[in-house]
Design a protein around this motif. Structure first.
Motif, mmCIF file in Angstrom:
data_model
loop_
_atom_site.group_PDB
_atom_site.id
_atom_site.type_symbol
_atom_site.label_atom_id
_atom_site.label_comp_id
_atom_site.label_asym_id
_atom_site.label_seq_id
_atom_site.Cartn_x
_atom_site.Cartn_y
_atom_site.Cartn_z
ATOM 1 N N ALA A 156 34.257 43.583 11.874
ATOM 2 C CA ALA A 156 34.146 44.323 11.059
ATOM 3 C C ALA A 156 33.403 45.266 11.036
ATOM 4 O O ALA A 156 32.576 45.477 11.066
ATOM 5 C CB ALA A 156 34.511 43.622 9.261
ATOM 6 N N GLY A 157 34.414 46.795 11.003
ATOM 7 C CA GLY A 157 33.510 47.773 10.848
ATOM 8 C C GLY A 157 34.406 49.029 9.881
ATOM 9 O O GLY A 157 35.033 49.084 10.815
ATOM 10 N N GLU A 158 33.543 49.900 9.499
ATOM 11 C CA GLU A 158 34.293 51.308 9.220
ATOM 12 C C GLU A 158 32.881 52.007 9.104
ATOM 13 O O GLU A 158 31.870 52.199 8.942
ATOM 14 C CB GLU A 158 35.130 50.492 7.414
ATOM 15 N N THR A 159 33.999 53.305 8.920
ATOM 16 C CA THR A 159 32.900 54.691 8.309
ATOM 17 C C THR A 159 33.384 55.339 7.122
ATOM 18 O O THR A 159 33.623 53.926 5.989
ATOM 19 C CB THR A 159 34.047 55.957 8.767
ATOM 20 N N LYS A 160 32.359 56.014 6.370
ATOM 21 C CA LYS A 160 32.533 56.294 4.889
ATOM 22 C C LYS A 160 33.689 57.116 4.961
ATOM 23 O O LYS A 160 34.170 57.548 5.746
ATOM 24 C CB LYS A 160 31.563 57.314 4.797
ATOM 25 N N TYR A 161 34.681 56.769 3.554
ATOM 26 C CA TYR A 161 35.696 57.266 3.250
ATOM 27 C C TYR A 161 35.399 58.115 2.669
ATOM 28 O O TYR A 161 34.440 58.722 1.954
ATOM 29 C CB TYR A 161 36.852 56.414 2.169
ATOM 30 N N GLY A 162 35.718 59.587 2.574
ATOM 31 C CA GLY A 162 36.195 60.777 1.830
ATOM 32 C C GLY A 162 36.567 61.825 2.580
ATOM 33 O O GLY A 162 36.919 62.279 3.572
ATOM 34 N N GLU A 163 35.707 63.370 1.687
ATOM 35 C CA GLU A 163 36.285 63.978 2.882
ATOM 36 C C GLU A 163 35.442 64.653 3.845
ATOM 37 O O GLU A 163 34.276 65.176 3.685
ATOM 38 C CB GLU A 163 36.258 65.829 1.372
ATOM 39 N N LEU A 164 35.639 64.317 5.306
ATOM 40 C CA LEU A 164 35.009 64.382 6.077
ATOM 41 C C LEU A 164 35.230 65.253 6.906
ATOM 42 O O LEU A 164 35.639 65.516 8.012
ATOM 43 C CB LEU A 164 34.716 62.987 7.269
ATOM 44 N N TRP A 165 34.648 66.735 6.626
ATOM 45 C CA TRP A 165 35.567 67.521 7.555
ATOM 46 C C TRP A 165 34.532 67.956 9.153
ATOM 47 O O TRP A 165 34.728 67.949 9.400
ATOM 48 C CB TRP A 165 35.495 68.934 6.171
ATOM 49 N N GLU A 166 33.724 67.070 8.932
ATOM 50 C CA GLU A 166 32.416 67.522 10.191
ATOM 51 C C GLU A 166 33.040 66.860 10.800
ATOM 52 O O GLU A 166 32.584 66.798 12.435
ATOM 53 C CB GLU A 166 31.168 67.379 10.157
ATOM 54 N N LYS A 167 34.325 65.678 10.911
ATOM 55 C CA LYS A 167 34.081 64.869 11.932
ATOM 56 C C LYS A 167 35.961 64.963 12.237
ATOM 57 O O LYS A 167 36.923 64.772 11.472
ATOM 58 C CB LYS A 167 33.904 63.615 11.278
#
Length: 389
Positions: free
Chosen positions: A11-22
């Motif tokens: 299992a893996g995931e990114t950070k959750y949030g306002e990720l405008w740079e991605k």
């Protein structure tokens, strides 16, 4: 005859949030590669990929999500099938269920599931209109209904009929934020008090800002394998014990009740029956509390409390150290709600909990986890039970 047991091995995931740079693809690839690395396999071992997404077509102008993920994950060269699964805000749970069935059928031994959503590229009325596409556009959204407004209607009727105070709804959000403060991937890491939850800016009476899940970017991924593959390759995993899905009317006004989620009741009943388990066996639950009122309704319709009595659980029982820890990840309110990733993210949390790797938010003696993912106001519910070994 379906006979293959299915296991989560990574299992893996990114950070959750306002990720405008991605970008959408950046998020999907990051989560997918983390899951494959965590599983201890290679990308070439994956035999089919299911991509979960709800709104990329109208928010990002990007369809064909399965191919996008396969392409930029570097597995397109292997010519494996890559298919998008869309079931509104239940897309993640639906994608894992399709992967589960693909292995159970005997067709595949190694399946990757990636969920992704990039929602903060638009804002204000525009994002509100996009989210209202989860409803019946002709009979609800066209007349001004929004997801928050329909949740508020359910809340008012529920609170009146069962004499439930607003404080009980607010405690769902207080609990989510307390747990999210321990999760490095959460959209919000701040704890909130009951007073703050009660007195936030109004959204749709009686719901305020602290009753509503945020607009979130993020991606989550998991790797599922057959028991035979897992043993042959000396891997370790968490078993998916049961999987169930059920449907109700799309429009809230067509349902039997404003505050009973028939799809959740049916899916939970089926999942418990298939698993040979009962609600008291569950160690923790990740539930789809996109609005705080849904948290109470779901606790009841999943079988953890009688109708109108979930308020008896919110003071102590749902806390991390309580009888039934709810949303140890931080839930939709505070971990975040990137629609296509949300249901897959529940599996990421369950995997960590059942492998005893959830660090400060670890549920003591976690054995069985129940995961509930829901579309819109309850048109589709998907329930999985994992763990047990």
């Amino acid at each position: 005859m379906l006979s293959n047991n299915v296991y989560l091995i990574g299992a893996g995931e990114t950070k959750y949030g306002e990720l405008w740079e991605k970008s959408l693809r950046d998020l999907a690839v990051e989560a997918g590669l983390k899951a494959i690395e965590n599983a201890g396999i290679y990308s070439k071992d994956v035999q089919i990929l299911y991509g979960s997404n709800s709104l990329a077509g109208i928010i990002n102008g990007q369809e064909n999500i399965g191919s996008l993920i396969a392409d930029f994950s570097g597995i397109a060269t292997n010519n494996i099938p890559a298919v998008r699964i869309e079931a509104s805000s239940a897309s993640g749970g639906a994608a894992v269920r399709e992967a589960y069935l693909a292995i159970r059928s005997g067709e595949y031994d190694v399946v990757a599931v990636g969920g992704v959503e990039k929602m903060t590229d638009i804002f204000g009325n525009e994002v509100l209109d996009m989210l209202s596409s989860l409803l019946d556009r002709e009979w609800e959204a066209f007349f001004g209904a929004t997801p928050a407004a329909l949740a508020a209607i359910s809340a008012r009727k529920y609170m009146k009929d069962f004499n439930v105070k607003k404080e009980s709804l607010a405690m769902m959000s207080v609990n989510d934020h307390a747990n999210a403060s321990l999760n490095p991937h959460s959209h919000y890491k701040n704890k909130i008090t009951l007073d703050q939850a009660m007195n936030a800016t109004s959204v749709a009476e009686p719901l305020n800002l602290m009753d509503c899940s945020p607009i979130t970017d993020g991606a989550s991924a998991v790797v599922l394998v057959s028991e035979e593959y897992m043993k042959k390759n000396k891997l370790d995993g968490v078993r998916i014990i049961s999987s169930a899905i059920s449907q109700d009317y799309l429009a809230l006004h067509s349902r039997n009740s404003l505050y009973t989620l028939d799809s959740t009741r049916a899916a939970a009943r089926d999942a418990f029956m298939k698993g040979g388990l009962k609600p008291s066996d569950i160690s923790f639950a990740e539930i789809h509390d996109s609005y705080s009122i849904y948290g109470l309704m779901e606790l009841e319709d999943l079988g953890f409390a009688a109708k109108g009595k979930a308020n008896t659980l919110v003071e102590e029982d749902i806390k991390l150290g309580g009888r039934l820890p709810v949303n140890p990840s931080g839930g939709l309110k505070a971990k975040g709600n990137p629609l296509g990733a949300t249901g897959v993210g529940q599996f990421v949390e369950a995997f960590l909990q059942l492998k005893n790797k959830a660090d400060k938010r670890q549920v003591k003696d976690a054995r069985y986890g129940l995961l509930h993912n829901m579309a819109g106001t309850g048109s589709t519910s998907i329930v999985h039970i994992v763990g047990g070994e």
